[in-house]
Write a protein that holds these residues in place. Structure first.
Motif, PDB file in Angstrom:
ATOM      1  N   SER A 266      39.095 -15.853  17.225  1.00 20.45           N
ATOM      2  CA  SER A 266      38.603 -16.054  18.590  1.00 20.45           C
ATOM      3  C   SER A 266      38.241 -17.528  18.777  1.00 20.45           C
ATOM      4  O   SER A 266      37.922 -18.221  17.819  1.00 20.45           O
ATOM      5  N   LEU A 267      38.298 -17.982  20.019  1.00 22.89           N
ATOM      6  CA  LEU A 267      37.903 -19.365  20.310  1.00 22.89           C
ATOM      7  C   LEU A 267      36.408 -19.560  20.066  1.00 22.89           C
ATOM      8  O   LEU A 267      35.975 -20.569  19.505  1.00 22.89           O
ATOM      9  N   GLU A 268      35.629 -18.581  20.478  1.00 26.69           N
ATOM     10  CA  GLU A 268      34.184 -18.764  20.470  1.00 26.69           C
ATOM     11  C   GLU A 268      33.563 -18.577  19.097  1.00 26.69           C
ATOM     12  O   GLU A 268      33.911 -17.678  18.363  1.00 26.69           O
ATOM     13  N   LEU A 269      32.640 -19.479  18.790  1.00 25.82           N
ATOM     14  CA  LEU A 269      31.774 -19.335  17.629  1.00 25.82           C
ATOM     15  C   LEU A 269      30.366 -19.180  18.187  1.00 25.82           C
ATOM     16  O   LEU A 269      30.180 -19.160  19.403  1.00 25.82           O
ATOM     17  N   ASN A 270      29.379 -19.065  17.323  1.00 26.26           N
ATOM     18  CA  ASN A 270      28.010 -18.988  17.822  1.00 26.26           C
ATOM     19  C   ASN A 270      27.101 -19.906  17.008  1.00 26.26           C
ATOM     20  O   ASN A 270      27.562 -20.603  16.106  1.00 26.26           O
ATOM     21  N   ARG A 271      25.830 -19.910  17.334  1.00 25.39           N
ATOM     22  CA  ARG A 271      24.912 -20.836  16.666  1.00 25.39           C
ATOM     23  C   ARG A 271      24.838 -20.585  15.165  1.00 25.39           C
ATOM     24  O   ARG A 271      24.560 -21.493  14.387  1.00 25.39           O
ATOM     25  N   GLY A 272      25.135 -19.356  14.751  1.00 18.44           N
ATOM     26  CA  GLY A 272      25.159 -19.044  13.325  1.00 18.44           C
ATOM     27  C   GLY A 272      26.167 -19.910  12.585  1.00 18.44           C
ATOM     28  O   GLY A 272      25.917 -20.360  11.462  1.00 18.44           O
ATOM     29  N   SER A 273      27.318 -20.154  13.225  1.00 19.48           N
ATOM     30  CA  SER A 273      28.345 -20.999  12.592  1.00 19.48           C
ATOM     31  C   SER A 273      27.840 -22.431  12.438  1.00 19.48           C
ATOM     32  O   SER A 273      28.129 -23.110  11.450  1.00 19.48           O
ATOM     33  N   LEU A 274      27.092 -22.867  13.432  1.00 25.57           N
ATOM     34  CA  LEU A 274      26.531 -24.221  13.381  1.00 25.57           C
ATOM     35  C   LEU A 274      25.533 -24.332  12.228  1.00 25.57           C
ATOM     36  O   LEU A 274      25.535 -25.309  11.477  1.00 25.57           O
ATOM     37  N   LEU A 275      24.719 -23.283  12.068  1.00 27.87           N
ATOM     38  CA  LEU A 275      23.738 -23.283  10.980  1.00 27.87           C
ATOM     39  C   LEU A 275      24.433 -23.217   9.624  1.00 27.87           C
ATOM     40  O   LEU A 275      24.014 -23.860   8.665  1.00 27.87           O
ATOM     41  N   GLU A 276      25.528 -22.460   9.562  1.00 21.09           N
ATOM     42  CA  GLU A 276      26.298 -22.342   8.316  1.00 21.09           C
ATOM     43  C   GLU A 276      26.897 -23.703   7.940  1.00 21.09           C
ATOM     44  O   GLU A 276      26.874 -24.118   6.785  1.00 21.09           O
ATOM     45  N   LEU A 277      27.423 -24.386   8.959  1.00 21.50           N
ATOM     46  CA  LEU A 277      27.997 -25.715   8.736  1.00 21.50           C
ATOM     47  C   LEU A 277      26.911 -26.686   8.268  1.00 21.50           C
ATOM     48  O   LEU A 277      27.096 -27.427   7.302  1.00 21.50           O
ATOM     49  N   HIS A 278      25.802 -26.638   8.937  1.00 19.81           N
ATOM     50  CA  HIS A 278      24.678 -27.518   8.604  1.00 19.81           C
ATOM     51  C   HIS A 278      24.204 -27.270   7.177  1.00 19.81           C
ATOM     52  O   HIS A 278      23.975 -28.202   6.402  1.00 19.81           O
ATOM     53  N   ASP A 279      24.123 -26.000   6.818  1.00 18.18           N
ATOM     54  CA  ASP A 279      23.691 -25.609   5.481  1.00 18.18           C
ATOM     55  C   ASP A 279      24.675 -26.133   4.426  1.00 18.18           C
ATOM     56  O   ASP A 279      24.275 -26.718   3.412  1.00 18.18           O
ATOM     57  N   ALA A 280      25.969 -25.934   4.689  1.00 20.36           N
ATOM     58  CA  ALA A 280      26.992 -26.381   3.729  1.00 20.36           C
ATOM     59  C   ALA A 280      26.951 -27.898   3.565  1.00 20.36           C
ATOM     60  O   ALA A 280      27.052 -28.416   2.447  1.00 20.36           O
ATOM     61  N   LEU A 281      26.796 -28.608   4.669  1.00 21.05           N
ATOM     62  CA  LEU A 281      26.772 -30.074   4.603  1.00 21.05           C
ATOM     63  C   LEU A 281      25.544 -30.571   3.846  1.00 21.05           C
ATOM     64  O   LEU A 281      25.614 -31.540   3.088  1.00 21.05           O
ATOM     65  N   SER A 282      24.429 -29.879   4.045  1.00 21.70           N
ATOM     66  CA  SER A 282      23.204 -30.368   3.410  1.00 21.70           C
ATOM     67  C   SER A 282      23.221 -30.137   1.899  1.00 21.70           C
ATOM     68  O   SER A 282      22.443 -30.751   1.169  1.00 21.70           O
ATOM     69  N   HIS A 283      24.110 -29.246   1.431  1.00 21.60           N
ATOM     70  CA  HIS A 283      24.217 -29.030  -0.016  1.00 21.60           C
ATOM     71  C   HIS A 283      25.339 -29.847  -0.657  1.00 21.60           C
ATOM     72  O   HIS A 283      25.582 -29.751  -1.850  1.00 21.60           O
TER      73      HIS A 283
END
Ligand code: ZN
Ligand code: ZN
Length: 312
Positions: A266-283
């Motif tokens: 699907s085109l749409e993601l949600n804020r959870g994806s943003l948090l997942e990305l943020h989490d991955a980047l911070s590690h």
């Protein structure tokens, strides 16, 4: 013991009843609602007679245009939002299409439906890459149209972003305000827009179901952090980016250059994806390619980008 259990059960049921009685009716959080399609026609399997653009009406003041894979494999998404006084288009597509004509037709139809003259158009961008700006020249010639400059200084000035990239900008379309966030990292000119009316956050090529090409890693990390902070306590209905490269199968993306994607995410993601990305980047100790469920972090160096065609 039996008695105490019975009392406990009684109290639990009582508490739940009170809670349910007090629970608010569903109200959609007060944002203006809209719908997204279950699937997009993605350019194929036959291209004969396929329209250049697929147009989806999210609601009567918000349209999504998706370029056909038959025109360009990038298949970017464009967004057209109407306020009381002006309308705003994000991006102009890839390759040569009749994008200005398509957008003008939509604006005329909207005006007819609302019994008024077509409103002035502002053309802005998610960022400066050519699969999002190829149609710019057509709009430069269009009357009643303002182009947001394709430079950091010009963009900051236009949206009133005092200190790039930390400060917020705004765009008022008349009864409809967008917050504008500078989110460099994929591109120096990457922007996110938050539509207060629908709660949609437009994230360009920085967050979408696909390969997130990162050119300036520290800036990308800071920009992701900026979006997380901005959306804290905020209603976010959808994150809408500019491409789909992911399949519906977790962790699996389509090959670069795929024209026809019958089983795309699907085109749409949600804020959870943003948090997942943020989490991955911070590690992440250093920039590295990392597949997540719905997207892949993909650091690029400028040299590899031109040869592998990963510039978008
Ligand atoms: Zn792109
Ligand atoms: Zn790009």
């Amino acid at each position: 013991m039996e008695d105490r259990n019975a009392v406990f059960q009684f109290l639990t049921v009582l508490a739940l009843s009170v809670l349910m009685w007090q629970a608010p009716e569903p109200n959609g959080a007060g944002v203006r609602t809209g719908t997204l399609p279950r699937i997009w026609r993605t350019g194929g399997p036959n291209c004969l007679g396929a329209p250049e653009w697929e147009i989806h009406e999210y609601n009567s003041d918000f349209f999504i245009l998706r370029e056909s894979g038959c025109m360009n494999y990038e298949k970017p998404f464009l967004y057209l939002l109407f306020g009381r006084d002006k309308c705003f288009l994000i991006d102009t597509g890839a390759g040569q299409t009749g994008v200005a004509r398509t957008v003008s037709d939509l604006i005329d139809k909207w005006a007819a439906q609302n019994h008024r003259d077509p409103p002035p158009l502002i053309v802005g961008h998610s960022h400066s890459h050519d699969d999002h700006t190829a149609g710019d020249s057509q709009f430069k010639e269009r009357p009643n149209t303002t182009m947001v400059p394709l430079s950091v200084t010009g963009t900051a000035q236009f949206f009133g972003i005092k200190h790039w990239p930390d400060d917020l900008g705004t765009l008022d379309l008349g009864g409809r305000v967008l917050d504008v966030l500078a989110i460099p990292g994929h591109d120096v000119l990457s922007l996110a827009y938050y539509d207060r009316q629908t709660g949609v956050l437009f994230t360009g090529d920085s967050v979408y179901p696909g390969r997130l090409y990162v050119r300036d890693f520290p800036a990308f990390v800071a920009s992701t952090e900026r979006m997380v902070r901005f959306t804290e306590g905020q209603i976010v209905t959808h994150l809408l980016g500019c491409h789909i490269e992911q399949t519906r199968t977790a962790y699996l993306d389509y090959k670069i250059g795929t024209q026809y994607q019958p089983d795309e995410h699907s085109l749409e993601l949600n804020r959870g994806s943003l948090l997942e990305l943020h989490d991955a980047l911070s590690h992440m100790q250093k920039p590295e390619r990392l597949a997540l469920r719905d997207m892949t972090i993909w650091p690029v160096v400028e040299k590899a980008e031109t040869s592998a065609g990963q510039g978008q």
